[in-house]
Each structure stands twice: as C-alpha cells, then as structure tokens.
Design an enzyme around this catalytic site. Structure first.
Site, PDB file in Angstrom:
ATOM      1  N   PRO A  29      18.565   0.921  -3.278  1.00  0.00           N
ATOM      2  CA  PRO A  29      17.034   2.190  -3.291  1.00  0.00           C
ATOM      3  C   PRO A  29      17.028   2.566  -2.239  1.00  0.00           C
ATOM      4  O   PRO A  29      17.255   1.726  -1.239  1.00  0.00           O
ATOM      5  CB  PRO A  29      16.500   0.927  -3.833  1.00  0.00           C
ATOM      6  CG  PRO A  29      16.910  -0.461  -3.070  1.00  0.00           C
ATOM      7  CD  PRO A  29      18.425   0.127  -3.734  1.00  0.00           C
ATOM      8  N   THR A  30      16.526   4.221  -2.863  1.00  0.00           N
ATOM      9  CA  THR A  30      16.375   4.893  -1.212  1.00  0.00           C
ATOM     10  C   THR A  30      14.787   5.748  -1.578  1.00  0.00           C
ATOM     11  O   THR A  30      15.256   6.166  -2.498  1.00  0.00           O
ATOM     12  CB  THR A  30      17.453   5.885  -0.900  1.00  0.00           C
ATOM     13  OG1 THR A  30      17.761   6.850  -1.925  1.00  0.00           O
ATOM     14  CG2 THR A  30      18.938   4.805   0.185  1.00  0.00           C
ATOM     15  N   GLY A  31      13.634   5.127  -1.158  1.00  0.00           N
ATOM     16  CA  GLY A  31      12.573   5.643  -1.913  1.00  0.00           C
ATOM     17  C   GLY A  31      12.616   6.988  -0.975  1.00  0.00           C
ATOM     18  O   GLY A  31      11.186   7.835  -1.548  1.00  0.00           O
ATOM     19  N   THR A 107      13.553  -7.204  -3.708  1.00  0.00           N
ATOM     20  CA  THR A 107      13.725  -7.284  -1.890  1.00  0.00           C
ATOM     21  C   THR A 107      12.711  -8.667  -1.372  1.00  0.00           C
ATOM     22  O   THR A 107      11.565  -8.275  -1.228  1.00  0.00           O
ATOM     23  CB  THR A 107      13.628  -5.949  -1.032  1.00  0.00           C
ATOM     24  OG1 THR A 107      14.251  -5.065  -2.071  1.00  0.00           O
ATOM     25  CG2 THR A 107      13.462  -5.706   0.076  1.00  0.00           C
ATOM     26  N   HIS A 230      18.902  -5.067   5.477  1.00  0.00           N
ATOM     27  CA  HIS A 230      18.381  -3.281   4.853  1.00  0.00           C
ATOM     28  C   HIS A 230      18.485  -1.948   5.604  1.00  0.00           C
ATOM     29  O   HIS A 230      17.877  -1.650   6.052  1.00  0.00           O
ATOM     30  CB  HIS A 230      16.677  -3.124   5.350  1.00  0.00           C
ATOM     31  CG  HIS A 230      15.480  -2.958   4.446  1.00  0.00           C
ATOM     32  ND1 HIS A 230      14.538  -3.511   3.687  1.00  0.00           N
ATOM     33  CD2 HIS A 230      15.342  -1.704   4.361  1.00  0.00           C
ATOM     34  CE1 HIS A 230      14.119  -3.279   2.661  1.00  0.00           C
ATOM     35  NE2 HIS A 230      14.010  -2.034   3.669  1.00  0.00           N
ATOM     36  N   ARG A 233      17.362  -1.159   9.563  1.00  0.00           N
ATOM     37  CA  ARG A 233      15.972  -0.832   9.791  1.00  0.00           C
ATOM     38  C   ARG A 233      14.925  -2.078   9.462  1.00  0.00           C
ATOM     39  O   ARG A 233      13.626  -1.577   9.981  1.00  0.00           O
ATOM     40  CB  ARG A 233      15.612  -0.118   8.827  1.00  0.00           C
ATOM     41  CG  ARG A 233      17.109   1.359   8.581  1.00  0.00           C
ATOM     42  CD  ARG A 233      17.310   2.069   7.686  1.00  0.00           C
ATOM     43  NE  ARG A 233      16.022   3.285   7.187  1.00  0.00           N
ATOM     44  CZ  ARG A 233      15.107   2.903   5.887  1.00  0.00           C
ATOM     45  NH1 ARG A 233      14.729   2.159   5.273  1.00  0.00           N
ATOM     46  NH2 ARG A 233      14.054   3.669   6.612  1.00  0.00           N
ATOM     47  N   SER A 262      24.205  -2.532   2.789  1.00  0.00           N
ATOM     48  CA  SER A 262      24.342  -2.544   4.526  1.00  0.00           C
ATOM     49  C   SER A 262      25.258  -1.963   5.528  1.00  0.00           C
ATOM     50  O   SER A 262      26.507  -2.763   5.235  1.00  0.00           O
ATOM     51  CB  SER A 262      23.462  -3.329   5.032  1.00  0.00           C
ATOM     52  OG  SER A 262      22.396  -3.856   4.924  1.00  0.00           O
ATOM     53  N   GLY A 263      25.923  -0.513   5.596  1.00  0.00           N
ATOM     54  CA  GLY A 263      26.725  -0.432   6.526  1.00  0.00           C
ATOM     55  C   GLY A 263      28.387  -0.061   5.877  1.00  0.00           C
ATOM     56  O   GLY A 263      29.315   1.015   6.002  1.00  0.00           O
TER      57      GLY A 263
END
Length: 336
Positions: A29-31, A107, A230, A233, A262-263
C-alpha cells in the site's frame, strides 16, 4: 550458484493465499500513488493485474475503491489503519468487502503516527500547505502540474480521500479546518480478533517485527503476517526485516503465510527473502517510481524488470520454481 540445470521448464509463480500469483509478490500500500500520477492507484492496480499479482489499496488513497474494483479488477487487497472512531473504520471495511476485495491488510505499527520532519519541512502535510519551496518545486515540474493536479481540477476537483467516510473525505488542500481521523491508540490483539469475526476474506497483519507478535497474530485469526518496518519510515532504529525474518519463519512459518516487506528493490532481493523462508514479498517503492514516471506503463516496466531479475537470479542458483529455493543457496545460511 549452480549451473547446468535444465531451465527449459520454469515457473516463477506461486499459490498465494488461495490464488495464483505469477510472481511471489504483491504491491504494498502506497497512499501517495494518486499524487504521483492521475488516478495513480487505478494505474497501479491495472499494472498489477497485467503482471498477475495482488495490488494493495492504501487507506489514504484518493481513488475510490469501487472504481478500482470495476475498472481494474484482478486480485485486490485493502489496507487499513484502525481509527479511534472504530465504527468509521468498519464502514470502510464493509465498502471493501462489498466491492469484492479479497484480503484485508491491517497495519499495526501506526498508532502514534510518525516523525517525518522532512515532510513538514517541505509542506507535505494534510491538509496540504503551500510554501515558497513547494511552489518552486511545482513550477519546475510543469508536466506533473498539468498532467496530475490540473487534470484533477478540470475533472473531479482537487483530490480528496475518496475512501474515507464522508466525515473525513475532505479535499487535500482544506481538510475542513484540519479535522482528521485519530488513530486507535488503544488497539490490541482483541481488535484483530474482532476484525477476524467481521471480515469474510483473508486477514493479513502487517508490521510484525518479532516472533512473539507473529505467534499472537496467528492465534487471533490472521491468515498471513507481513514482516515490515514500514519501509524504514516509522522508527529510525527499527530492525531490518531481512534480519528478523528467519526467527519469525521458524516460529510460524509452518502455520501461516509469511510475507517480507521493506527493502525489496531488485529481483535478487526477492530470491534472498525466499531463501530465508518467506513465502512472498511486498514492494511499494519500485512500482511507485514507475507510476510517477509513466503511469501504468511505468509500473508495468518496473514489474517487468523485477520479474526478469528474479528469473535470472533463480537461474543462477539453479532453481526452476519457487518451491526449489532453500537456504542452501546462501553463502551464509541463517542460524536459527
């Protein structure tokens, strides 16, 4: 590395939570996708469907989930931040259920928010505030200004959080005087249990960074856990997910689906995660960079690159399908 393995019969896909995925991967998910490109979430969903992998729609997205279900289709997951006003959270969940989303990604690492000083410094806040720096940045990116913001203005108006209940579905530039939903700071595993009772599809808990939480997630009804910090972040001293993955796999890997987030930047990163016991990975930034460059075509290009890198790395370690990837391919196998 292993060579002289018959690579004529290759299959890079897996069964992921009851459905076929052509790569052991889902889009995180990337808002911000809808501000990187006009209706960016829709373009990402279309790219994911074309690649044969799941797409996760973020709570804070600015394209209606019903539009994505109707115009993109494919395997759709919905990501949730639980709010203090829990009844409003359940309204969003019900919308996702009714729109046909197959999985709910909860989340768990966002109760108190985060400390993104660079966002505040750049004026990137909700509601969005204009600054001299921000205006200058927009002025030197006319393609984005005309192709994204101006296009919103002449069609639907300034973007808003389309999947929020009406109480909070404000334009990103107004925020109704700054009114924002408060996170559920008292959230516990009982809330996961309640979500399990309400949600009919797959339940995924995202933000697990220790084996104890992974075990609790399973005990309270999760169908999968996402090992995630996350994207680095939230907490600046959080453990790298690749480092904590083996102990989580040892604790719950034979009881549930374990996904690494992540990564992930290259196809070789995906192979490493699989070798350490992950069933699949999630990645957000690669496709976000793609969408910001060329919309759906850019996201498809990013996914194509990941697929190619993954397949080539698999060949270098002598594996023709995901089930053949084990810790034996690592120079220093993990010590459980």
């Amino acid at each position: 590395t292993r060579f002289l393995v018959d690579l004529g019969d290759r299959d890079m896909g897996i069964d992921l939570l009851g459905g076929r995925a052509e790569l052991p991967m889902a889009i995180s998910p990337t808002g911000i996708a809808g501000l990187c490109w006009y209706q960016g979430e829709l373009q990402l969903a279309k790219a994911a469907k074309a690649a044969g992998i799941p797409f996760t729609l973020a709570t804070g997205s600015i394209t209606p989930m019903e539009t994505i279900a109707k115009e993109a289709g494919g395997r759709l997951w919905f990501q949730l931040y639980m709010w203090k006003e829990q009844e409003l959270s359940y309204q969003m969940i019900a919308r996702a259920r009714d729109a046909g989303f197959e999985a709910l990604v909860v989340t768990i690492d966002g109760a108190l928010g985060d400390n993104r000083e660079y966002n505040r410094r750049n004026g990137f806040t909700v509601p969005f505030t204009l600054s001299a720096r921000g205006l200058t940045d927009m002025a030197i990116h006319p393609r984005w200004l005309m192709g994204v913001i101006f296009r919103y203005l002449v069609t639907t108006g300034m973007p808003r959080h389309e999947n929020y209940p009406e109480k909070y579905a404000h334009r990103i530039t107004t925020g109704a005087g700054g009114a924002r939903p408060a996170r559920h700071t008292a959230m516990t595993w009982k809330d996961i249990e309640k979500l399990r009772e309400f949600w009919p599809g797959k339940l995924i808990v995202k933000g697990v960074l220790c084996k104890e939480d992974a075990v609790l997630a399973i005990e309270h009804g999760a169908d999968a856990v996402v090992v995630s910090n996350h994207g680095g972040r939230k907490m600046d001293s959080a453990v790298a997910t690749i480092d904590v993955l083996p102990e989580i796999v040892e604790a719950v890997g034979n009881r549930t689906t374990v996904i690494l987030d992540s990564g992930i930047r290259r196809g070789s990163d995906m192979v490493k995660a699989l070798a350490l016991g992950a069933d699949a990975v999630m990645a957000g930034r690669p496709t976000l960079y793609g969408i910001g460059t060329a919309g759906q075509a850019g996201a498809e290009k990013a996914l194509s690159m990941l697929h190619s890198e993954f397949e080539k790395t698999m060949a270098f370690v002598g594996c023709r399908r995901v089930s053949e990837v084990t810790s034996d391919i690592l120079a220093s196998p993990p010590r459980y």
